[in-house]
Design a protein around this motif. Structure first.
Motif, PDB file in Angstrom:
ATOM      1  N   GLU A 136      -2.649 -81.468  80.868  1.00  0.00           N
ATOM      2  CA  GLU A 136      -1.504 -80.799  80.260  1.00  0.00           C
ATOM      3  C   GLU A 136      -1.918 -79.976  79.048  1.00  0.00           C
ATOM      4  OE1 GLU A 136       1.172 -83.996  79.529  1.00  0.00           O
ATOM      5  OE2 GLU A 136       1.890 -84.104  81.610  1.00  0.00           O
ATOM      6  N   SER A 137      -2.878 -80.483  78.275  1.00  0.00           N
ATOM      7  CA  SER A 137      -3.322 -79.724  77.103  1.00  0.00           C
ATOM      8  C   SER A 137      -4.074 -78.458  77.514  1.00  0.00           C
ATOM      9  CB  SER A 137      -4.203 -80.595  76.215  1.00  0.00           C
ATOM     10  OG  SER A 137      -5.441 -80.888  76.842  1.00  0.00           O
ATOM     11  N   LEU A 138      -4.830 -78.524  78.606  1.00  0.00           N
ATOM     12  CA  LEU A 138      -5.553 -77.352  79.088  1.00  0.00           C
ATOM     13  C   LEU A 138      -4.620 -76.341  79.742  1.00  0.00           C
ATOM     14  CD1 LEU A 138      -8.653 -79.111  80.684  1.00  0.00           C
ATOM     15  CD2 LEU A 138      -8.612 -77.802  78.550  1.00  0.00           C
ATOM     16  N   ALA A 139      -3.566 -76.833  80.378  1.00  0.00           N
ATOM     17  CA  ALA A 139      -2.648 -75.948  81.108  1.00  0.00           C
ATOM     18  C   ALA A 139      -1.941 -74.972  80.190  1.00  0.00           C
ATOM     19  CB  ALA A 139      -1.623 -76.794  81.873  1.00  0.00           C
ATOM     20  N   GLU A 140      -1.743 -75.346  78.934  1.00  0.00           N
ATOM     21  CA  GLU A 140      -0.973 -74.513  78.011  1.00  0.00           C
ATOM     22  C   GLU A 140      -1.601 -73.141  77.800  1.00  0.00           C
ATOM     23  OE1 GLU A 140      -0.569 -76.752  74.460  1.00  0.00           O
ATOM     24  OE2 GLU A 140       0.721 -78.301  75.361  1.00  0.00           O
ATOM     25  N   GLY A 141      -2.932 -73.034  77.879  1.00  0.00           N
ATOM     26  CA  GLY A 141      -3.575 -71.760  77.593  1.00  0.00           C
ATOM     27  C   GLY A 141      -4.041 -70.996  78.810  1.00  0.00           C
TER      28      GLY A 141
ATOM     29  N   ARG B 267     -15.473 -65.864  86.120  1.00  0.00           N
ATOM     30  CA  ARG B 267     -16.653 -66.565  85.612  1.00  0.00           C
ATOM     31  C   ARG B 267     -16.483 -66.943  84.144  1.00  0.00           C
ATOM     32  NH1 ARG B 267     -20.359 -62.718  85.826  1.00  0.00           N
ATOM     33  NH2 ARG B 267     -20.634 -62.923  88.081  1.00  0.00           N
ATOM     34  N   GLN B 268     -15.969 -66.014  83.358  1.00  0.00           N
ATOM     35  CA  GLN B 268     -15.795 -66.296  81.939  1.00  0.00           C
ATOM     36  C   GLN B 268     -14.746 -67.393  81.702  1.00  0.00           C
ATOM     37  OE1 GLN B 268     -17.837 -65.255  79.592  1.00  0.00           O
ATOM     38  NE2 GLN B 268     -18.944 -64.189  81.237  1.00  0.00           N
ATOM     39  N   LEU B 269     -13.723 -67.437  82.540  1.00  0.00           N
ATOM     40  CA  LEU B 269     -12.723 -68.503  82.422  1.00  0.00           C
ATOM     41  C   LEU B 269     -13.343 -69.858  82.762  1.00  0.00           C
ATOM     42  CD1 LEU B 269      -9.701 -69.211  81.949  1.00  0.00           C
ATOM     43  CD2 LEU B 269      -9.382 -68.966  84.417  1.00  0.00           C
ATOM     44  N   LEU B 270     -14.161 -69.907  83.814  1.00  0.00           N
ATOM     45  CA  LEU B 270     -14.818 -71.154  84.179  1.00  0.00           C
ATOM     46  C   LEU B 270     -15.763 -71.616  83.079  1.00  0.00           C
ATOM     47  CD1 LEU B 270     -15.707 -70.425  87.922  1.00  0.00           C
ATOM     48  CD2 LEU B 270     -13.818 -71.823  87.065  1.00  0.00           C
ATOM     49  N   ILE B 271     -16.541 -70.699  82.534  1.00  0.00           N
ATOM     50  CA  ILE B 271     -17.473 -71.063  81.461  1.00  0.00           C
ATOM     51  C   ILE B 271     -16.725 -71.581  80.248  1.00  0.00           C
ATOM     52  CG2 ILE B 271     -19.124 -70.122  79.801  1.00  0.00           C
ATOM     53  CD1 ILE B 271     -20.088 -68.227  82.029  1.00  0.00           C
ATOM     54  N   ALA B 272     -15.641 -70.911  79.878  1.00  0.00           N
ATOM     55  CA  ALA B 272     -14.860 -71.332  78.710  1.00  0.00           C
ATOM     56  C   ALA B 272     -14.337 -72.757  78.881  1.00  0.00           C
ATOM     57  CB  ALA B 272     -13.712 -70.359  78.471  1.00  0.00           C
ATOM     58  N   HIS B 273     -13.909 -73.093  80.079  1.00  0.00           N
ATOM     59  CA  HIS B 273     -13.370 -74.438  80.296  1.00  0.00           C
ATOM     60  C   HIS B 273     -14.468 -75.478  80.450  1.00  0.00           C
ATOM     61  CE1 HIS B 273      -9.582 -72.315  80.672  1.00  0.00           C
ATOM     62  NE2 HIS B 273      -9.002 -73.480  80.513  1.00  0.00           N
ATOM     63  N   TRP B 274     -15.635 -75.083  80.956  1.00  0.00           N
ATOM     64  CA  TRP B 274     -16.778 -76.004  80.936  1.00  0.00           C
ATOM     65  C   TRP B 274     -17.181 -76.303  79.494  1.00  0.00           C
ATOM     66  CZ3 TRP B 274     -21.974 -74.761  79.418  1.00  0.00           C
ATOM     67  CH2 TRP B 274     -22.856 -75.828  79.577  1.00  0.00           C
ATOM     68  N   LEU B 275     -17.221 -75.281  78.651  1.00  0.00           N
ATOM     69  CA  LEU B 275     -17.567 -75.488  77.243  1.00  0.00           C
ATOM     70  C   LEU B 275     -16.577 -76.422  76.558  1.00  0.00           C
ATOM     71  CD1 LEU B 275     -18.502 -71.807  76.277  1.00  0.00           C
ATOM     72  CD2 LEU B 275     -20.084 -73.738  76.539  1.00  0.00           C
ATOM     73  N   ARG B 276     -15.325 -76.324  76.926  1.00  0.00           N
ATOM     74  CA  ARG B 276     -14.310 -77.180  76.309  1.00  0.00           C
ATOM     75  C   ARG B 276     -14.347 -78.597  76.874  1.00  0.00           C
ATOM     76  NH1 ARG B 276      -7.849 -75.594  75.793  1.00  0.00           N
ATOM     77  NH2 ARG B 276      -7.188 -77.531  74.759  1.00  0.00           N
TER      78      ARG B 276
END
Length: 292
Positions: free
Chosen positions: A228-233, A265-274
Protein backbone atom coordinates in the motif's frame (compact mmCIF):
# COMPACT_ATOMS: atom_id res chain seq x y z
CA UNK A 1 -3.33 -13.40 -20.26
CA UNK A 2 -2.08 -14.23 -16.76
CA UNK A 3 -3.72 -16.91 -14.67
CA UNK A 4 -2.79 -18.30 -11.28
CA UNK A 5 -1.93 -21.86 -10.33
CA UNK A 6 -1.81 -23.29 -13.83
CA UNK A 7 0.74 -25.71 -15.25
CA UNK A 8 3.61 -24.37 -17.32
CA UNK A 9 3.35 -24.41 -21.10
CA UNK A 10 5.96 -26.84 -22.38
CA UNK A 11 6.20 -27.35 -26.12
CA UNK A 12 9.72 -28.79 -25.99
CA UNK A 13 8.56 -32.03 -27.57
CA UNK A 14 8.19 -30.23 -30.91
CA UNK A 15 11.53 -28.42 -30.85
CA UNK A 16 14.00 -29.36 -33.54
CA UNK A 17 17.61 -30.31 -32.87
CA UNK A 18 18.95 -27.47 -35.03
CA UNK A 19 20.24 -24.36 -33.27
CA UNK A 20 22.38 -23.34 -30.33
CA UNK A 21 21.92 -25.50 -27.24
CA UNK A 22 23.58 -23.92 -24.22
CA UNK A 23 23.58 -24.64 -20.49
CA UNK A 24 24.95 -22.64 -17.56
CA UNK A 25 25.14 -23.86 -13.97
CA UNK A 26 26.18 -21.47 -11.19
CA UNK A 27 26.54 -22.22 -7.49
CA UNK A 28 27.17 -19.54 -4.87
CA UNK A 29 28.23 -20.50 -1.33
CA UNK A 30 28.95 -18.66 1.88
CA UNK A 31 32.43 -19.05 3.40
CA UNK A 32 32.54 -17.21 6.73
CA UNK A 33 31.73 -13.59 5.78
CA UNK A 34 32.28 -14.09 2.05
CA UNK A 35 29.96 -15.24 -0.77
CA UNK A 36 31.87 -16.91 -3.59
CA UNK A 37 31.02 -18.38 -6.97
CA UNK A 38 32.03 -21.96 -6.16
CA UNK A 39 30.45 -23.72 -9.16
CA UNK A 40 30.61 -22.51 -12.75
CA UNK A 41 29.90 -24.96 -15.54
CA UNK A 42 28.77 -24.23 -19.07
CA UNK A 43 28.05 -25.98 -22.31
CA UNK A 44 27.76 -23.96 -25.49
CA UNK A 45 27.67 -20.15 -25.76
CA UNK A 46 26.47 -19.18 -22.27
CA UNK A 47 29.05 -18.02 -19.72
CA UNK A 48 29.94 -15.96 -16.67
CA UNK A 49 33.35 -14.40 -17.23
CA UNK A 50 34.16 -13.20 -13.72
CA UNK A 51 32.52 -12.74 -10.34
CA UNK A 52 32.89 -9.44 -8.51
CA UNK A 53 32.39 -8.05 -4.99
CA UNK A 54 31.69 -4.32 -5.47
CA UNK A 55 29.61 -4.20 -2.27
CA UNK A 56 32.09 -6.09 -0.13
CA UNK A 57 32.84 -9.78 0.43
CA UNK A 58 29.35 -10.79 1.56
CA UNK A 59 27.62 -10.14 -1.79
CA UNK A 60 28.83 -11.73 -5.03
CA UNK A 61 27.92 -10.17 -8.39
CA UNK A 62 27.98 -12.00 -11.72
CA UNK A 63 27.05 -11.05 -15.29
CA UNK A 64 25.56 -13.76 -17.51
CA UNK A 65 26.82 -13.44 -21.08
CA UNK A 66 25.30 -15.05 -24.18
CA UNK A 67 27.85 -14.27 -26.93
CA UNK A 68 25.50 -14.90 -29.91
CA UNK A 69 23.47 -11.96 -28.61
CA UNK A 70 20.04 -13.50 -29.08
CA UNK A 71 17.87 -16.60 -29.31
CA UNK A 72 16.78 -17.85 -32.72
CA UNK A 73 14.46 -20.63 -33.79
CA UNK A 74 15.76 -23.98 -32.54
CA UNK A 75 17.95 -22.43 -29.82
CA UNK A 76 17.56 -23.78 -26.28
CA UNK A 77 19.14 -22.05 -23.28
CA UNK A 78 19.12 -23.48 -19.76
CA UNK A 79 20.28 -21.44 -16.77
CA UNK A 80 20.46 -23.07 -13.32
CA UNK A 81 21.47 -20.90 -10.37
CA UNK A 82 21.91 -22.23 -6.81
CA UNK A 83 22.38 -19.82 -3.89
CA UNK A 84 23.66 -21.71 -0.83
CA UNK A 85 22.63 -21.16 2.78
CA UNK A 86 23.08 -17.51 3.88
CA UNK A 87 24.85 -16.52 0.64
CA UNK A 88 23.88 -13.39 -1.32
CA UNK A 89 24.20 -13.14 -5.10
CA UNK A 90 23.36 -10.45 -7.65
CA UNK A 91 22.88 -11.52 -11.27
CA UNK A 92 22.32 -9.42 -14.36
CA UNK A 93 23.04 -9.38 -18.10
CA UNK A 94 25.08 -6.92 -20.21
CA UNK A 95 22.26 -6.39 -22.71
CA UNK A 96 18.74 -7.30 -23.69
CA UNK A 97 17.80 -10.86 -24.61
CA UNK A 98 16.82 -10.69 -28.27
CA UNK A 99 14.37 -13.25 -29.63
CA UNK A 100 15.00 -13.51 -33.35
CA UNK A 101 12.88 -14.64 -36.29
CA UNK A 102 12.09 -18.30 -35.73
CA UNK A 103 11.72 -19.63 -39.31
CA UNK A 104 9.28 -22.35 -38.28
CA UNK A 105 11.05 -23.35 -35.07
CA UNK A 106 10.74 -21.82 -31.62
CA UNK A 107 13.47 -20.73 -29.22
CA UNK A 108 13.43 -21.45 -25.50
CA UNK A 109 15.01 -20.18 -22.32
CA UNK A 110 14.54 -22.09 -19.05
CA UNK A 111 15.72 -20.42 -15.85
CA UNK A 112 15.80 -22.15 -12.45
CA UNK A 113 16.72 -20.09 -9.38
CA UNK A 114 17.16 -22.00 -6.10
CA UNK A 115 17.66 -19.83 -3.02
CA UNK A 116 18.45 -21.88 0.08
CA UNK A 117 17.88 -21.20 3.78
CA UNK A 118 18.64 -17.62 4.77
CA UNK A 119 20.05 -16.79 1.33
CA UNK A 120 19.41 -13.67 -0.74
CA UNK A 121 19.12 -13.17 -4.50
CA UNK A 122 18.80 -10.12 -6.72
CA UNK A 123 17.80 -11.34 -10.22
CA UNK A 124 18.11 -8.28 -12.47
CA UNK A 125 18.44 -9.16 -16.17
CA UNK A 126 17.82 -6.61 -18.87
CA UNK A 127 14.69 -6.95 -20.95
CA UNK A 128 13.46 -9.39 -23.59
CA UNK A 129 12.99 -7.96 -27.08
CA UNK A 130 10.67 -10.07 -29.25
CA UNK A 131 11.45 -9.56 -32.95
CA UNK A 132 8.98 -9.80 -35.81
CA UNK A 133 8.24 -13.48 -36.67
CA UNK A 134 9.75 -14.68 -33.37
CA UNK A 135 8.26 -17.78 -31.75
CA UNK A 136 9.57 -17.67 -28.20
CA UNK A 137 9.10 -19.49 -24.91
CA UNK A 138 10.56 -18.55 -21.54
CA UNK A 139 10.12 -20.39 -18.26
CA UNK A 140 11.29 -19.15 -14.84
CA UNK A 141 11.14 -21.30 -11.70
CA UNK A 142 12.12 -19.95 -8.28
CA UNK A 143 12.54 -22.21 -5.24
CA UNK A 144 12.93 -20.64 -1.81
CA UNK A 145 14.34 -22.10 1.39
CA UNK A 146 13.38 -21.05 4.91
CA UNK A 147 13.94 -17.33 5.58
CA UNK A 148 15.26 -16.79 2.06
CA UNK A 149 14.56 -13.49 0.31
CA UNK A 150 14.52 -12.67 -3.38
CA UNK A 151 13.90 -9.65 -5.59
CA UNK A 152 13.69 -10.17 -9.33
CA UNK A 153 12.10 -8.83 -12.46
CA UNK A 154 11.21 -9.73 -16.01
CA UNK A 155 10.41 -7.21 -18.75
CA UNK A 156 9.38 -7.75 -22.38
CA UNK A 157 9.13 -5.50 -25.43
CA UNK A 158 7.06 -6.69 -28.40
CA UNK A 159 8.80 -5.50 -31.56
CA UNK A 160 12.08 -3.67 -32.06
CA UNK A 161 10.94 -0.28 -30.84
CA UNK A 162 14.24 1.46 -31.67
CA UNK A 163 13.91 0.34 -35.31
CA UNK A 164 10.26 1.37 -35.55
CA UNK A 165 9.17 -2.25 -35.90
CA UNK A 166 5.64 -3.32 -35.08
CA UNK A 167 5.14 -6.87 -33.84
CA UNK A 168 2.58 -8.21 -36.34
CA UNK A 169 3.56 -11.88 -36.59
CA UNK A 170 4.88 -14.25 -33.95
CA UNK A 171 4.16 -15.74 -30.55
CA UNK A 172 5.38 -15.18 -26.99
CA UNK A 173 4.87 -17.76 -24.27
CA UNK A 174 6.11 -17.47 -20.71
CA UNK A 175 5.55 -19.12 -17.38
CA UNK A 176 6.63 -18.36 -13.83
CA UNK A 177 6.50 -20.56 -10.74
CA UNK A 178 7.43 -19.75 -7.17
CA UNK A 179 7.87 -22.74 -4.86
CA UNK A 180 8.93 -23.23 -1.25
CA UNK A 181 11.58 -25.62 0.10
CA UNK A 182 9.02 -28.47 0.19
CA UNK A 183 8.23 -27.79 -3.49
CA UNK A 184 4.77 -26.45 -2.63
CA UNK A 185 3.51 -24.02 -5.25
CA UNK A 186 3.17 -20.50 -3.83
CA UNK A 187 2.39 -18.60 -7.02
CA UNK A 188 2.24 -19.40 -10.72
CA UNK A 189 1.47 -17.49 -13.89
CA UNK A 190 1.33 -18.32 -17.56
CA UNK A 191 1.16 -16.10 -20.63
CA UNK A 192 0.39 -17.26 -24.17
CA UNK A 193 0.27 -14.33 -26.55
CA UNK A 194 0.10 -14.24 -30.34
CA UNK A 195 0.79 -11.14 -32.38
CA UNK A 196 -2.84 -11.11 -33.54
CA UNK A 197 -4.28 -11.89 -30.11
CA UNK A 198 -7.13 -9.63 -28.96
CA UNK A 199 -5.47 -9.45 -25.53
CA UNK A 200 -2.86 -7.13 -27.00
CA UNK A 201 -5.40 -4.33 -27.27
CA UNK A 202 -8.07 -5.43 -24.77
CA UNK A 203 -8.49 -3.62 -21.48
CA UNK A 204 -8.07 -6.91 -19.60
CA UNK A 205 -4.82 -7.59 -21.47
CA UNK A 206 -2.05 -5.25 -22.61
CA UNK A 207 -4.40 -2.39 -23.55
CA UNK A 208 -2.25 -1.54 -26.57
CA UNK A 209 1.03 -1.22 -24.68
CA UNK A 210 4.04 -2.97 -26.29
CA UNK A 211 6.02 -3.18 -23.04
CA UNK A 212 5.01 -5.28 -20.05
CA UNK A 213 7.00 -6.12 -16.94
CA UNK A 214 6.77 -7.54 -13.45
CA UNK A 215 8.98 -7.08 -10.41
CA UNK A 216 8.56 -9.66 -7.67
CA UNK A 217 9.85 -9.56 -4.11
CA UNK A 218 9.53 -12.33 -1.53
CA UNK A 219 10.34 -12.25 2.16
CA UNK A 220 8.91 -11.56 5.61
CA UNK A 221 8.97 -7.79 4.99
CA UNK A 222 6.73 -8.12 1.91
CA UNK A 223 3.45 -7.21 3.56
CA UNK A 224 0.18 -5.66 2.50
CA UNK A 225 1.19 -2.48 4.32
CA UNK A 226 4.38 -2.25 2.27
CA UNK A 227 2.41 -2.77 -0.94
CA UNK A 228 0.00 0.00 0.00
CA UNK A 229 2.85 2.40 0.74
CA UNK A 230 4.45 1.69 -2.65
CA UNK A 231 1.14 1.95 -4.52
CA UNK A 232 0.72 5.61 -3.58
CA UNK A 233 3.50 6.78 -5.91
CA UNK A 234 2.89 4.54 -8.92
CA UNK A 235 2.11 6.15 -12.29
CA UNK A 236 -1.13 5.53 -14.18
CA UNK A 237 -1.49 7.53 -17.38
CA UNK A 238 -1.52 7.18 -21.17
CA UNK A 239 2.24 6.46 -21.28
CA UNK A 240 2.79 4.08 -18.37
CA UNK A 241 0.59 2.21 -15.92
CA UNK A 242 1.71 0.36 -12.81
CA UNK A 243 0.08 -1.44 -9.92
CA UNK A 244 1.24 -3.58 -7.03
CA UNK A 245 -0.29 -6.63 -5.34
CA UNK A 246 0.48 -8.48 -2.12
CA UNK A 247 -0.07 -12.22 -2.52
CA UNK A 248 -0.24 -14.90 0.20
CA UNK A 249 3.16 -16.07 1.38
CA UNK A 250 4.71 -12.58 1.62
CA UNK A 251 4.95 -12.06 -2.13
CA UNK A 252 4.83 -8.59 -3.70
CA UNK A 253 4.25 -8.25 -7.45
CA UNK A 254 4.68 -4.90 -9.20
CA UNK A 255 3.24 -4.92 -12.73
CA UNK A 256 3.97 -2.36 -15.42
CA UNK A 257 2.53 -1.56 -18.86
CA UNK A 258 4.31 1.07 -20.93
CA UNK A 259 5.03 2.45 -24.39
CA UNK A 260 8.74 2.85 -23.63
CA UNK A 261 11.23 0.29 -22.28
CA UNK A 262 13.62 2.86 -20.85
CA UNK A 263 10.83 4.36 -18.73
CA UNK A 264 9.87 0.88 -17.55
CA UNK A 265 13.46 -0.02 -16.72
CA UNK A 266 13.91 3.10 -14.64
CA UNK A 267 10.70 2.36 -12.71
CA UNK A 268 11.88 -1.18 -11.96
CA UNK A 269 15.30 0.05 -10.83
CA UNK A 270 13.75 2.71 -8.60
CA UNK A 271 11.59 0.14 -6.85
CA UNK A 272 14.46 -2.34 -6.50
CA UNK A 273 16.48 0.44 -4.84
CA UNK A 274 13.62 1.11 -2.46
CA UNK A 275 12.80 -2.52 -1.72
CA UNK A 276 16.29 -3.94 -1.26
CA UNK A 277 17.02 -2.43 2.18
CA UNK A 278 13.56 -3.51 3.33
CA UNK A 279 13.53 -7.04 1.89
CA UNK A 280 17.22 -8.02 2.08
CA UNK A 281 18.32 -5.67 4.86
CA UNK A 282 21.25 -4.28 2.84
CA UNK A 283 21.80 -0.92 1.10
CA UNK A 284 21.15 -0.51 -2.62
CA UNK A 285 22.98 1.34 -5.37
CA UNK A 286 22.43 1.10 -9.15
CA UNK A 287 24.65 -1.52 -10.76
CA UNK A 288 27.64 -0.05 -12.57
CA UNK A 289 26.96 -2.08 -15.71
CA UNK A 290 23.64 -0.26 -16.19
CA UNK A 291 25.50 2.99 -16.88
CA UNK A 292 27.95 1.56 -19.45
Amino acid sequence: MNTSHVPSADDSSTATSTGWHAELTLGFVRHDARTVLATRRHTGPLVVQKSLHPEGPGICHAVIVHPPGGIAGGDALDIDVDIGDHAHAVLTTPGATKWYKSQGRFGTQDITLTVHDGAKLDWLPLENIVFEHADARQRITVRLGANATVIGWDATLLGRQAAGEQWTQGRWRSSFELRDAQDHLLWAEQAMLGADDALRTGTTGLAGFPVFAALWAVGPACTRELAESLAEGLPFNDDIRAGITCLPGNVLVLRVLSHDMETTRQLLIAHWLRLRPIVHGVPAEPLRIWST
